[in-house]
Design an enzyme around this catalytic site. Sequence first.
Site, short mmCIF file in Angstrom:
data_model
loop_
_atom_site.label_atom_id
_atom_site.label_comp_id
_atom_site.label_asym_id
_atom_site.label_seq_id
_atom_site.Cartn_x
_atom_site.Cartn_y
_atom_site.Cartn_z
N ARG A 87 2.15 -8.18 13.82
CA ARG A 87 1.46 -7.12 13.07
C ARG A 87 0.29 -7.70 12.27
O ARG A 87 -0.75 -7.06 12.14
CB ARG A 87 2.45 -6.41 12.14
CG ARG A 87 3.42 -5.52 12.92
CD ARG A 87 4.61 -5.10 12.09
NE ARG A 87 4.28 -4.22 11.00
CZ ARG A 87 5.00 -4.09 9.89
NH1 ARG A 87 6.11 -4.80 9.74
NH2 ARG A 87 4.65 -3.26 8.97
N ARG A 137 12.35 -6.61 2.58
CA ARG A 137 12.07 -5.19 2.35
C ARG A 137 13.21 -4.32 2.88
O ARG A 137 13.75 -4.55 3.96
CB ARG A 137 10.76 -4.79 3.03
CG ARG A 137 10.50 -3.29 2.96
CD ARG A 137 9.06 -2.95 3.09
NE ARG A 137 8.57 -3.07 4.45
CZ ARG A 137 7.35 -2.69 4.81
NH1 ARG A 137 6.53 -2.18 3.92
NH2 ARG A 137 6.95 -2.84 6.06
N ARG A 185 13.65 -2.30 8.31
CA ARG A 185 12.85 -1.81 9.44
C ARG A 185 12.91 -2.78 10.62
O ARG A 185 12.84 -3.99 10.44
CB ARG A 185 11.40 -1.62 9.00
CG ARG A 185 11.18 -0.29 8.31
CD ARG A 185 9.82 -0.17 7.70
NE ARG A 185 8.74 -0.61 8.56
CZ ARG A 185 7.46 -0.43 8.27
NH1 ARG A 185 7.12 0.20 7.16
NH2 ARG A 185 6.51 -0.86 9.07
N ARG A 226 -6.86 2.32 11.06
CA ARG A 226 -6.51 0.92 11.29
C ARG A 226 -7.36 0.32 12.41
O ARG A 226 -7.09 -0.80 12.83
CB ARG A 226 -5.05 0.85 11.72
CG ARG A 226 -4.09 0.43 10.61
CD ARG A 226 -2.71 0.66 11.17
NE ARG A 226 -1.70 -0.21 10.70
CZ ARG A 226 -0.69 0.18 9.92
NH1 ARG A 226 -0.68 1.39 9.42
NH2 ARG A 226 0.28 -0.65 9.64
N LYS A 251 0.82 -1.22 0.00
CA LYS A 251 0.00 0.00 0.00
C LYS A 251 0.85 1.27 0.00
O LYS A 251 0.48 2.25 -0.62
CB LYS A 251 -1.04 0.00 1.13
CG LYS A 251 -0.49 -0.07 2.52
CD LYS A 251 -1.64 -0.25 3.48
CE LYS A 251 -1.23 -0.23 4.94
NZ LYS A 251 0.09 -0.72 5.32
P1 AMP Z 1 3.27 0.99 8.62
O1 AMP Z 1 4.46 1.71 8.13
O2 AMP Z 1 1.97 1.52 8.05
O3 AMP Z 1 3.37 -0.51 8.45
O4 AMP Z 1 3.18 1.26 10.21
C1 AMP Z 1 4.22 0.85 11.07
C2 AMP Z 1 3.73 0.83 12.50
O5 AMP Z 1 3.32 2.14 12.89
C3 AMP Z 1 2.51 -0.05 12.77
O6 AMP Z 1 2.86 -1.42 12.97
C4 AMP Z 1 1.95 0.60 14.03
O7 AMP Z 1 2.71 0.25 15.18
C5 AMP Z 1 2.20 2.09 13.75
N1 AMP Z 1 1.04 2.68 13.04
C6 AMP Z 1 0.99 3.14 11.76
N2 AMP Z 1 -0.23 3.58 11.44
C7 AMP Z 1 -0.99 3.41 12.54
C8 AMP Z 1 -2.36 3.64 12.85
N3 AMP Z 1 -3.22 4.16 11.94
N4 AMP Z 1 -2.79 3.34 14.11
C9 AMP Z 1 -1.96 2.84 15.03
N5 AMP Z 1 -0.68 2.55 14.81
C10 AMP Z 1 -0.19 2.83 13.58
#
Ligand code: AMP
Length: 215
Positions: free
Chosen positions: A170, A127, A159, A88, A13
């Site tokens: 996750r 990644r 990461r 989310r 995404k």
């Molecule tokens: P992402 O880069 O979108 O995979 O996000 C990495 C991490 O950031 C996630 O595993 C959550 O710990 C935190 N995170 C990102 N977006 C949200 C959200 N909308 N609500 C809560 N935690 C978030």
Amino acid sequence: MRMVLLGPPNSGKGTQAVRLAKRYGIPAISTGDMFRQAVRARTPVGRTAKEYMDQGLLVPDDVTIEAVKERLRKPDIRDGFILDGFPRSLEQATALTAILQEAEVRLDVVLSLEVPEDLLVKRAIGRRVCKCGATYHVTNDPPKVEGKCDTCGQQLFHRRDDTAEVVAERLKTYVEKTEPVKEYYRRQGILLELDGSGSIEHSSGVVDRALEMLS
Ligand code: AMP
């Protein structure tokens, strides 16, 4: 165009959000990137976020909703935006509805990229990301020079939350908290579930065709 991109970690995404943002000339807003920046800057939000991110858990709703509210006050979203990784949880989804209602606008579409679980884990392990937001994969989408970003030349990194254990957590979080968000938007008639299991080019084609059908 006001769009939300949903999908489990490593569904692609982020890649689609950056590509669509360029195409439509609107900002891609990634809450994950916002939190990673806050962690690097060691802000109070960053300190809270890190605790949860390192465990593969969601950052608490109040912190996340406040961060998005603030971001959506900036004038660059006037012509639209792409939300990547937000909402989310159901709480976040209803908060977003309220924020948009207040601004007297509504979402045009919610795209959900669907990918089988085993593939998500493989993608996570390979990644590599850049601070500038670019994303690569060591075998599927490598940079031209190993370890360096094609766009800005900075060193790429793996990461901390892309290890097999954290990815499993996750994914669990995604099923528990984010799957209900899909139902929320399905009921509103704006959810499109799309196949994200192929190459980046394949997903781009699927996304573009879906958006063309909307317009
Ligand atoms: P992402 O880069 O979108 O995979 O996000 C990495 C991490 O950031 C996630 O595993 C959550 O710990 C935190 N995170 C990102 N977006 C949200 C959200 N909308 N609500 C809560 N935690 C978030």
